[in-house]
Design an enzyme around this catalytic site. Structure first.
Site, PDB file in Angstrom:
ATOM      1  N   THR A  52     -23.977  54.758  48.367  1.00 59.70           N
ATOM      2  CA  THR A  52     -23.143  55.855  49.051  1.00 59.70           C
ATOM      3  C   THR A  52     -22.880  57.005  48.101  1.00 59.70           C
ATOM      4  OG1 THR A  52     -22.069  54.176  50.628  1.00 59.70           O
ATOM      5  CG2 THR A  52     -21.016  56.222  50.421  1.00 59.70           C
ATOM      6  N   THR A  92     -16.742  54.295  48.348  1.00 55.76           N
ATOM      7  CA  THR A  92     -17.983  53.701  48.139  1.00 55.76           C
ATOM      8  C   THR A  92     -17.967  51.966  47.849  1.00 55.76           C
ATOM      9  OG1 THR A  92     -20.030  53.393  46.872  1.00 55.76           O
ATOM     10  CG2 THR A  92     -18.476  54.204  45.784  1.00 55.76           C
ATOM     11  N   GLY A  93     -18.439  51.417  48.682  1.00 57.66           N
ATOM     12  CA  GLY A  93     -18.450  50.000  48.496  1.00 57.66           C
ATOM     13  C   GLY A  93     -18.724  49.119  49.959  1.00 57.66           C
ATOM     14  N   PHE A  94     -18.228  48.078  50.278  1.00 58.21           N
ATOM     15  CA  PHE A  94     -18.563  47.579  51.630  1.00 58.21           C
ATOM     16  C   PHE A  94     -17.365  48.182  52.479  1.00 58.21           C
ATOM     17  CE2 PHE A  94     -21.017  44.198  49.499  1.00 58.21           C
ATOM     18  CZ  PHE A  94     -22.061  44.400  50.219  1.00 58.21           C
ATOM     19  N   GLY A  95     -17.865  48.381  53.706  1.00 60.76           N
ATOM     20  CA  GLY A  95     -17.038  49.467  54.464  1.00 60.76           C
ATOM     21  C   GLY A  95     -15.756  48.643  55.248  1.00 60.76           C
ATOM     22  N   ARG A 127     -24.189  49.176  63.311  1.00 62.28           N
ATOM     23  CA  ARG A 127     -22.895  48.790  62.615  1.00 62.28           C
ATOM     24  C   ARG A 127     -22.778  50.239  61.930  1.00 62.28           C
ATOM     25  NH1 ARG A 127     -22.114  50.046  56.898  1.00 62.28           N
ATOM     26  NH2 ARG A 127     -20.223  48.253  56.085  1.00 62.28           N
ATOM     27  N   VAL A 128     -21.334  50.678  62.044  1.00 64.55           N
ATOM     28  CA  VAL A 128     -20.865  51.723  61.419  1.00 64.55           C
ATOM     29  C   VAL A 128     -19.874  51.260  60.259  1.00 64.55           C
ATOM     30  CG1 VAL A 128     -19.628  53.981  61.767  1.00 64.55           C
ATOM     31  CG2 VAL A 128     -21.229  53.055  63.307  1.00 64.55           C
ATOM     32  N   GLY A 129     -19.993  51.945  59.056  1.00 63.88           N
ATOM     33  CA  GLY A 129     -19.121  51.481  57.977  1.00 63.88           C
ATOM     34  C   GLY A 129     -17.946  52.527  57.763  1.00 63.88           C
TER      35      GLY A 129
END
Length: 301
Positions: free
Chosen positions: A168, A219-222, A196-198
Site C-alpha cells: 500500500t 499500511t498493513g492488514f486493514g 472486500r474493502v480495506g
C-alpha cells in the site's frame, strides 16, 4: 512556513533483492511532490502527485502492480483528505483506472465522501479521467503470486503476511500555509474475497488529516486498522505527544486491542514527522528541511 512531505510504500517483509526498488519508488514520490510544495501548491495537490508516482510504479500494491483477488481480478481502493476543511474523498473496488486517488480527489470536491465499484468508475468517466484496460495493471509477479496462493486449500489472506508484499502507498504533506493533507492507495490483500474493502479508503482508518492535530496514512492488514480507527486515533494522540510518539501509540493500540500488524506515517501541525511499524520492514521517505530526501527500508525495533 517550510513545507513538509512524507510517503510510505508499504509495511511487510521486504526481501533484500527488492529493497532498492522500494527505496527508488518512495524517493521518486517525494522528489515529484516537493517542488510543487516549494512553489506554493496545496498539500492536497502534493499528496495526490506523490501517490500518483507510486500508483504507476509496479513495485507497489497500488495501481499497476496491485494484487489479485480470489477471482483473479484487481480491485483498487484510495482516499484523500483535506485537513483544513475535513473534506474527504474515497473510492473502493475500482478496476479500470490506474490512479484511483485521482477519482478520490474528484469525490472530495462533491458533497459525497465515498463511491464504490461501478458507481465510482462511472463518476470517473463523467469527470473525464483516463480509463485503462485492466490488463495494464497486471504484473507477472502478481499473477504468479495469485497462482501460488489461491491454489492452497483453505488459504487465508492473513496467512501471507510474512512472505507476501503488502505495498500500500500513502503520503502526508503540509503546504506553506500550514494546511495538511493525507492520501492512501492500495490493491488490498492477495486473494482477498471479491468486494472486500480495506482500511485505505475509510476516513480515520487508513487515511486522516486535520489541521488541528496532523495527518496520517497507514499500511498493513486493514481489518484491524478499521476496528481501531488507527489514523484518527494516532492523530488524537498528537494533542499531548510528538509525532514519533503518536505514531508508536497508534501501532501499539492496534496490536494491544486486535493483535494487528501495520505501519504508519504521520505529520503533526508543527511540521514534525512521525513513523512506526511492527512489521519486519516499512519503506518510507521524507523531505528534510533543506529539501533533500531521506529514503529508508526501515527495520522494526
Amino acid at each position: 512556513m517550510r513545507p513538509r512531505i512524507i510517503v510510505h510504500g508499504g509495511a511487510w517483509t521486504i526481501p533484500a533483492e527488492r529493497r532498492q526498488e522500494h527505496l527508488d519508488g518512495v524517493r521518486a514520490a517525494v522528489e515529484a511532490a516537493w517542488p510543487l510544495l516549494e512553489q506554493g501548491a496545496d498539500a492536497l495537490d502534493a499528496v495526490q502527485a506523490a501517490v500518483n508516482v507510486m500508483e504507476a510504479d509496479p513495485t507497489f500494491d497500488a495501481g499497476r502492480g496491485a494484487v489479485l483477488n480470489a477471482d483473479g481480478q484487481i480491485e483498487l481502493d484510495a482516499a484523500i483528505m483535506d485537513g483544513r476543511t475535513l473534506n474527504y474523498g474515497g473510492v473502493a473496488g475500482v478496476r479500470r483506472f490506474m490512479t484511483p486517488v485521482d477519482i478520490a480527489r474528484k469525490v472530495l470536491e462533491t458533497e459525497f465522501c465515498l463511491l464504490i465499484a461501478d458507481g465510482a468508475e462511472r463518476f470517473a468517466r463523467e469527470c473525464g479521467l483516463p480509463e485503462v484496460d485492466p490488463r495494464e495493471l497486471l504484473t507477472d509477479r502478481e499473477l504468479e503470486l495469485y497462482q501460488k496462493l489461491c491454489s492452497r486449500e483453505g488459504y487465508c489472506t492473513h496467512d501471507a503476511f510474512k512472505p507476501v508484499p503488502q505495498g500500500t502507498v500513502g503520503a502526508v504533506a503540509m503546504d506553506v500555509r500550514g494546511n495538511i493533507a493525507a492520501a492512501t492507495s492500495t490493491g488490498g490483500t492477495p486473494c482477498k474475497k471479491p468486494g472486500r474493502v480495506g482500511d485505505s479508503p475509510l476516513c480515520g482508518a487508513g487515511t486522516y488529516a486535520d489541521n488541528e492535530t496532523g495527518g496520517a496514512s497507514a499500511t498493513g492488514f486493514g481489518e484491524g486498522i478499521i476496528r481501531t480507527l488507527m489514523t484518527r486515533s494516532a492523530c488524537d494522540c498528537l494533542r499531548g505527544h510528538d509525532a514519533m510518539q503518536a505514531a508508536r501509540m497508534g501501532i501499539e493500540l492496534l496490536h494491544r486491542r486486535v493483535q494487528g500488524h501495520a505501519g504508519l506515517i504521520m505529520l503533526d501541525n508543527r511540521g514534525e514527522y512521525g513513523f512506526y511499524h511492527n512489521t519486519d520492514h516499512m519503506a518510507f521517505a521524507y523531505a528534510r528541511h533543506d529539501g533533500s530526501v531521506h529514503a529508508s527500508v526501515h527495520m522494526a525495533e
